[in-house]
Design an enzyme around this catalytic site. Sequence first.
Site, mmCIF file in Angstrom:
data_model
loop_
_atom_site.group_PDB
_atom_site.id
_atom_site.type_symbol
_atom_site.label_atom_id
_atom_site.label_comp_id
_atom_site.label_asym_id
_atom_site.label_seq_id
_atom_site.Cartn_x
_atom_site.Cartn_y
_atom_site.Cartn_z
ATOM 1 N N ARG A 197 0.830 -1.198 0.000
ATOM 2 C CA ARG A 197 0.000 0.000 0.000
ATOM 3 C C ARG A 197 0.867 1.252 0.000
ATOM 4 O O ARG A 197 2.007 1.240 0.465
ATOM 5 C CB ARG A 197 -0.920 0.012 1.207
ATOM 6 C CG ARG A 197 -0.221 0.058 2.556
ATOM 7 C CD ARG A 197 -1.244 -0.034 3.659
ATOM 8 N NE ARG A 197 -0.628 -0.025 4.985
ATOM 9 C CZ ARG A 197 -1.314 -0.204 6.105
ATOM 10 N NH1 ARG A 197 -2.631 -0.403 6.051
ATOM 11 N NH2 ARG A 197 -0.715 -0.194 7.270
ATOM 12 N N ARG A 212 9.145 8.062 4.520
ATOM 13 C CA ARG A 212 8.992 9.470 4.894
ATOM 14 C C ARG A 212 9.645 9.770 6.245
ATOM 15 O O ARG A 212 10.230 10.836 6.441
ATOM 16 C CB ARG A 212 7.508 9.836 4.907
ATOM 17 C CG ARG A 212 6.884 9.858 3.514
ATOM 18 C CD ARG A 212 5.370 9.869 3.589
ATOM 19 N NE ARG A 212 4.889 10.988 4.368
ATOM 20 C CZ ARG A 212 3.652 11.057 4.878
ATOM 21 N NH1 ARG A 212 2.808 10.054 4.706
ATOM 22 N NH2 ARG A 212 3.280 12.110 5.565
ATOM 23 N N TYR A 247 11.818 3.340 -3.721
ATOM 24 C CA TYR A 247 11.084 4.604 -3.687
ATOM 25 C C TYR A 247 12.020 5.770 -3.998
ATOM 26 O O TYR A 247 13.221 5.723 -3.693
ATOM 27 C CB TYR A 247 10.503 4.860 -2.290
ATOM 28 C CG TYR A 247 9.299 4.038 -1.924
ATOM 29 C CD1 TYR A 247 8.003 4.542 -2.063
ATOM 30 C CD2 TYR A 247 9.449 2.752 -1.405
ATOM 31 C CE1 TYR A 247 6.900 3.793 -1.702
ATOM 32 C CE2 TYR A 247 8.351 1.996 -1.041
ATOM 33 C CZ TYR A 247 7.076 2.525 -1.194
ATOM 34 O OH TYR A 247 5.983 1.774 -0.832
ATOM 35 N N ASP A 270 0.456 5.461 1.062
ATOM 36 C CA ASP A 270 -0.390 6.325 1.880
ATOM 37 C C ASP A 270 -1.110 7.382 1.050
ATOM 38 O O ASP A 270 -0.798 7.599 -0.127
ATOM 39 C CB ASP A 270 0.445 7.023 2.954
ATOM 40 C CG ASP A 270 0.882 6.090 4.062
ATOM 41 O OD1 ASP A 270 0.253 5.020 4.212
ATOM 42 O OD2 ASP A 270 1.837 6.426 4.779
#
Length: 246
Positions: A52, A199, A112, A54
């Site tokens: 998933r 993050r 990422y 966010d």
Amino acid sequence: MNQKNYKLEIQYDGTDYAGWQFQPNVVSVQQKIEECLSKILNKDTTIIGSGRTDSGVHAFGQVANFNTEKELDNFKFTYALNGLLPDDISIKNLKEVNPEFHSRFDATRRSYYYFISKYKNPFYKKYSYFFKGWRNYDFWRMNKTAKILLGEKDFTSLAKKKTEVKNKVCDLREIQIRETKNFVIFYVEANRFLHGMVRATVGTLLESAKHDYSPDYLLDVLKAQNRDVAGRAVPAEGLFLYKVKY
């Protein structure tokens, strides 16, 4: 009739979605794709995502799979599906895969990008974090310091407090920070990532550089296994799921 298994490669702008995963009373990327698939296949269809993302997070290379009894023409079906999907979701590729293929459990690496924009620019607003104080940061040194995070480590301190999984050990294979004229770009690759981990990692590296902490600061953060000791998570809009490897 035997079920066929199809793999989707997906891109999306996550700005207007409550993340990838289906959730009641909000709009998710998964929901939009399932609605369009079900319409074309004339049957309720569920997709399994590689993981998933966010709310507000984007994807260059999300992967999902679904089952159907129908034999699909890859080009025609992709064209039809893209025709139904909103402009901020795109199917890059569709192909039939092994019946046992599972987009989440078969993934070996995920990567990422996180983009920090150095200058205010309306065209970067939705896809990067405008960070005014970047001139005060030594990103070359930060890049060296970040290597301390490589390897198999418990990343509890860099995950959201309500992370559902019990095992918080991840194998961080690569982390790089580089500067361009307009951006500071973070790249991370691991076998898996915890909820909010990327993050929080970027935010903690910025916190370390802000106070000129020694490299041991990152090790102390990990050893604490406490989210409160790490830096604040950077905003969602700068984060992109880049690639899932199998």
